[in-house]
Write a protein that holds these residues in place. Structure first.
Motif, short mmCIF file in Angstrom:
data_model
loop_
_atom_site.label_atom_id
_atom_site.label_comp_id
_atom_site.label_asym_id
_atom_site.label_seq_id
_atom_site.Cartn_x
_atom_site.Cartn_y
_atom_site.Cartn_z
N TYR A 52 -2.44 1.18 -5.35
CA TYR A 52 -2.93 1.93 -6.50
C TYR A 52 -3.96 2.98 -6.06
CZ TYR A 52 -4.75 3.11 -11.06
OH TYR A 52 -5.14 3.81 -12.18
N ARG A 53 -4.89 2.58 -5.20
CA ARG A 53 -5.91 3.51 -4.70
C ARG A 53 -5.26 4.67 -3.94
NH1 ARG A 53 -8.83 -1.26 -3.55
NH2 ARG A 53 -8.19 -1.14 -1.38
N ILE A 54 -4.26 4.38 -3.14
CA ILE A 54 -3.58 5.42 -2.36
C ILE A 54 -2.87 6.41 -3.30
CG2 ILE A 54 -1.68 5.85 -0.76
CD1 ILE A 54 -2.47 3.12 0.57
N LEU A 55 -2.11 5.88 -4.27
CA LEU A 55 -1.41 6.77 -5.21
C LEU A 55 -2.40 7.59 -6.03
CD1 LEU A 55 1.46 4.44 -6.49
CD2 LEU A 55 1.67 6.38 -4.95
N SER A 56 -3.49 6.99 -6.47
CA SER A 56 -4.50 7.70 -7.26
C SER A 56 -5.14 8.82 -6.46
CB SER A 56 -5.58 6.74 -7.74
OG SER A 56 -5.06 5.81 -8.63
#
Length: 116
Positions: A52-56
């Motif tokens: 999630y952090r990477i996509l965000s």
């Protein structure tokens, strides 16, 4: 009738509906209840959070494009997502909560964000 703290068992003084003697006991009690029950759950949740952090970070505008190598270099794990959306046009989107991606040609990925 005396009420006792759900965490430590001490006598509670104050409001009638109070369940804990202090904020520390309330926090300790809720941390015990809400912790991941197994290492497997903890590991899966950590991988989902990382994805999630990477996509965000890569999808700040709500829609974008990136490459598979860029995702992999940041540690993205394609085996962990929360749901799949199949559109009427036959496109398949993989989501990690509200952040999603779709496979394009030549190892490119379309990044999207669900409006909640």
């Amino acid at each position: 009738m005396d009420k006792t703290c759900l965490e430590c068992g001490d006598k509670i003084v104050g409001r009638e509906d109070k369940k804990f003697c202090s904020d520390g006991c309330r926090n300790a009690y809720n941390n015990k209840i809400n912790k991941d029950s197994t290492n497997f759950m903890r590991n899966v949740n950590n991988k989902l959070r990382k994805n999630y952090r990477i996509l965000s970070a890569l999808n700040v505008d709500g829609k974008g494009k990136t490459t598979k190598s860029k995702l992999l270099s940041k540690g993205f794990d394609f085996e962990f997502f929360t749901n799949i959306l199949e559109t009427k046009t036959g496109n398949t989107y993989y989501f990690v909560y509200d952040q999603g991606y779709r496979v394009l040609e030549d190892d490119y990925y379309l990044l999207v964000k669900k409006e909640i």
